[in-house]
Design a protein around this motif. Sequence first.
Motif, PDB file in Angstrom:
ATOM      1  N   LYS A   1       0.859  -1.181   0.000  1.00  0.00           N
ATOM      2  CA  LYS A   1       0.000   0.000   0.000  1.00  0.00           C
ATOM      3  C   LYS A   1       0.896   1.232   0.000  1.00  0.00           C
ATOM      4  CE  LYS A   1      -3.433   2.479   2.772  1.00  0.00           C
ATOM      5  NZ  LYS A   1      -4.194   2.479   4.054  1.00  0.00           N
ATOM      6  N   LEU A   2       0.862   2.003  -1.093  1.00  0.00           N
ATOM      7  CA  LEU A   2       1.652   3.221  -1.182  1.00  0.00           C
ATOM      8  C   LEU A   2       0.878   4.347  -0.494  1.00  0.00           C
ATOM      9  CD1 LEU A   2       2.934   2.957  -4.860  1.00  0.00           C
ATOM     10  CD2 LEU A   2       4.107   2.329  -2.751  1.00  0.00           C
ATOM     11  N   VAL A   3       1.400   4.802   0.635  1.00  0.00           N
ATOM     12  CA  VAL A   3       0.673   5.753   1.481  1.00  0.00           C
ATOM     13  C   VAL A   3       0.938   7.187   1.066  1.00  0.00           C
ATOM     14  CG1 VAL A   3       0.321   6.545   3.843  1.00  0.00           C
ATOM     15  CG2 VAL A   3       0.750   4.126   3.389  1.00  0.00           C
ATOM     16  N   ALA A   4       2.209   7.534   0.804  1.00  0.00           N
ATOM     17  CA  ALA A   4       2.526   8.932   0.511  1.00  0.00           C
ATOM     18  C   ALA A   4       3.803   9.028  -0.296  1.00  0.00           C
ATOM     19  CB  ALA A   4       2.663   9.733   1.804  1.00  0.00           C
ATOM     20  N   VAL A   5       3.891  10.101  -1.075  1.00  0.00           N
ATOM     21  CA  VAL A   5       5.113  10.468  -1.796  1.00  0.00           C
ATOM     22  C   VAL A   5       5.458  11.888  -1.362  1.00  0.00           C
ATOM     23  CG1 VAL A   5       6.173  10.876  -4.042  1.00  0.00           C
ATOM     24  CG2 VAL A   5       4.545   8.987  -3.750  1.00  0.00           C
ATOM     25  N   GLU A   6       6.675  12.100  -0.876  1.00  0.00           N
ATOM     26  CA  GLU A   6       7.064  13.401  -0.331  1.00  0.00           C
ATOM     27  C   GLU A   6       8.430  13.818  -0.858  1.00  0.00           C
ATOM     28  OE1 GLU A   6       5.384  13.519   4.127  1.00  0.00           O
ATOM     29  OE2 GLU A   6       6.502  11.687   3.689  1.00  0.00           O
ATOM     30  N   PHE A   7       8.512  15.067  -1.305  1.00  0.00           N
ATOM     31  CA  PHE A   7       9.775  15.650  -1.767  1.00  0.00           C
ATOM     32  C   PHE A   7      10.378  16.539  -0.682  1.00  0.00           C
ATOM     33  CE2 PHE A   7       7.866  14.797  -5.934  1.00  0.00           C
ATOM     34  CZ  PHE A   7       8.967  14.340  -6.655  1.00  0.00           C
ATOM     35  N   THR A   8      11.682  16.669  -0.687  1.00  0.00           N
ATOM     36  CA  THR A   8      12.325  17.741   0.068  1.00  0.00           C
ATOM     37  C   THR A   8      12.211  19.015  -0.772  1.00  0.00           C
ATOM     38  OG1 THR A   8      14.459  17.130  -0.901  1.00  0.00           O
ATOM     39  CG2 THR A   8      13.930  16.241   1.274  1.00  0.00           C
TER      40      THR A   8
END
Length: 263
Positions: free
Chosen positions: A80-87
Amino acid sequence: MLSDHPYAVGSRVVVQGKRGPEVATVRGEAAAPDPKGRYGAILRGASADDLAQWEALHRKAEDLKWLLRARARERRLNAKLVAVEFTLDESLVTISYSADERIELGALVTELRDYTPARVNFAAIGPREQAQIIGTLGACGRENCSSTHLQDFAPVSIRMARDQQLPLNPEKLSGPCGRLLCCLQFEHTQYLELLRDLPRKNARVCHDSSGSCGKVTKLHPLAGTVDIQTEAGMLYDIPAAELRRAETQNPPPKGQERAAEAE
């Protein structure tokens, strides 16, 4: 830290996040700096360019999240892919996921090469981290603590619930994530301080003003009172400061007394 900078509550700032620079909103004055200096320090006030970059990266992250979810289904990856976050500098993209077993997600890295030059980091997370990222309401009706002010997840034990005189009902002691409530941990120290001024459960005490003596059946740490049951079966709620320990000529053996306290 926040106390060293004149940023008003509600202003946007650039902070040192766990994985790199991030844009954050000032919510209040920090109680204490991070002792290890890992993250949370304010780097500067967020400029218009910072905010525009942050918004653009947020939109890109949302698009990539749905793309990766589709590719994971095509490859029959049980994750389950919950989140994608960039710096903020787009040097790193973190893909948070949950899975019941160890799986290889390296095939998804190639899906990202056409969209971002950022280094890819996969982070396996548990139920508490999922609740922190997604956000939800707690039993108190407010946003869950993990999404508002908690920085780390300290161990929580059922003993903390006992010390706080809570009923040992799993449904009432569990948060939306299905684990023990985080608030049990950060309120525990305060309850231990309050319990120091209260007699132990099952102790024999007397209330000189009313002439009543009995056994302590329940503690109320926040109110500073205890319930005592007399030999006549009467139940009283009395301030702990007005009680004294009853004198007994034949106290029970230590083993029996400890067993009674553990019940």
